[in-house]
Design a protein around this motif. Structure first.
Motif, PDB file in Angstrom:
ATOM      1  N   ASP A  21     119.088  80.583  57.937  1.00 49.89           N
ATOM      2  CA  ASP A  21     120.026  79.512  57.599  1.00 49.89           C
ATOM      3  C   ASP A  21     119.991  79.140  56.117  1.00 49.89           C
ATOM      4  O   ASP A  21     120.682  78.222  55.688  1.00 49.89           O
ATOM      5  N   PHE A  22     119.156  79.853  55.324  1.00 51.42           N
ATOM      6  CA  PHE A  22     119.054  79.680  53.877  1.00 51.42           C
ATOM      7  C   PHE A  22     118.519  78.309  53.465  1.00 51.42           C
ATOM      8  O   PHE A  22     118.725  77.871  52.342  1.00 51.42           O
ATOM      9  N   SER A  23     117.852  77.621  54.380  1.00 51.51           N
ATOM     10  CA  SER A  23     117.171  76.386  53.999  1.00 51.51           C
ATOM     11  C   SER A  23     115.986  76.737  53.102  1.00 51.51           C
ATOM     12  O   SER A  23     115.493  77.871  53.086  1.00 51.51           O
ATOM     13  N   LEU A  24     115.527  75.743  52.337  1.00 52.03           N
ATOM     14  CA  LEU A  24     114.426  75.952  51.411  1.00 52.03           C
ATOM     15  C   LEU A  24     113.175  75.255  51.937  1.00 52.03           C
ATOM     16  O   LEU A  24     113.181  74.049  52.166  1.00 52.03           O
ATOM     17  N   LYS A  25     112.116  76.019  52.137  1.00 53.67           N
ATOM     18  CA  LYS A  25     110.841  75.446  52.579  1.00 53.67           C
ATOM     19  C   LYS A  25     109.994  75.100  51.363  1.00 53.67           C
ATOM     20  O   LYS A  25     109.858  75.899  50.441  1.00 53.67           O
TER      21      LYS A  25
END
Length: 267
Positions: free
Chosen positions: A211-215
């Protein structure tokens, strides 16, 4: 009052005056427009700008000159946001996106306040709103530009995932390019990117390839700032902004639990 609403609208050939009455219910989007028997002053105000936080409440201002038989009509594009006449809310034709989320301050309407409270803000609420107020004496139009910012909160030592808005209509990520940057005190830093494969340019950050979220792991106060996700596909380009506020403390068990929840390695 019923006789007034049944009347048709009339016009006078004058650039600043007209003689409107009431449009019948079902006309002009189902909202009656007011007018007086005498010439009406048409009052336009400059565009107002309001910034609200995602999932919070905000107030869209709409002042007007007090008068009789107020009709209030809030609109966003072709969507009816809120309607008021006959001294009560008229929400039969309210757009479903705004159901149970709008509120006028009824006690302040007689004094010239048609401001609208919009609850539980979403990203799609962002945009231009128009407030129309008609009385027997005047007609007022106010344009309000609403910006919605998404502020995330966390604590030092914990971990979080910052979402990036992405409409995935395909079964793969071919042709998708993503760049995450951090804007902190007007200094821009590139954190990570994706172009077929993911790359991290700063420690403690990683892009989720689904989902291309940033951790972000093991947060510090220096991680506070505005995070920008710039996503490009063969069909569109979109920029998403999220604000992260990192508070002090948050060690021990809370840190361990949040690190596990976001699959971040522990030091």
């Amino acid at each position: 009052m019923a006789a007034r609403i049944a009347k048709a609208i009339e016009h006078v050939e004058h650039p600043n005056c007209y003689l409107p009455t009431f449009l019948p219910h079902g006309s002009a989007g189902g909202v009656p427009r007011v007018a007086a028997r005498q010439a009406v002053v048409v009052r336009f105000t400059e565009q107002e700008t309001v910034t609200g936080l995602f999932s919070k409440d905000c107030i869209l201002p709409c002042p007007f000159s007090p008068g009789d038989y107020e009709v209030i009509y809030w609109q966003k594009g072709d969507k009816i946001v809120h309607s008021y006449y006959d001294q009560s809310d008229q929400l039969e034709r309210q757009d479903p996106d705004y159901r149970h989320r709008t509120h006028l301050f009824h006690e302040n309407i007689p004094s010239g306040n048609a401001s609208l409270k919009l609850s539980n803000l979403t990203v799609t609420d962002e945009g231009s709103y128009n407030c129309y107020v008609g009385t027997q004496q005047t007609k007022t139009e106010v344009e309000v530009m609403l910006h919605v910012r998404d502020q995330l909160s966390s604590v030092e030592g914990s971990s979080t995932a910052i979402p990036c808005e992405y409409s995935n209509n395909t079964t793969n990520n071919e042709g998708v390019s993503v760049v995450w940057t951090l804007n902190r005190n007007a200094v821009i830093s590139v954190l990570a990117s994706f172009n077929g494969t993911s790359h991290s340019y700063q420690p403690r950050v990683q892009i989720n390839q689904n989902d291309f979220s940033l951790k972000l792991c093991d947060l510090t106060a220096n991680d506070s700032g505005e995070y920008l996700c710039n996503i490009s596909t063969p069909h569109y380009t979109k920029l998403t902004a999220r604000t992260l506020q990192v508070a002090c403390c948050g060690k021990g068990l809370n840190r361990w639990l949040l690190s596990v929840a976001t699959n971040c390695p522990q030091n």
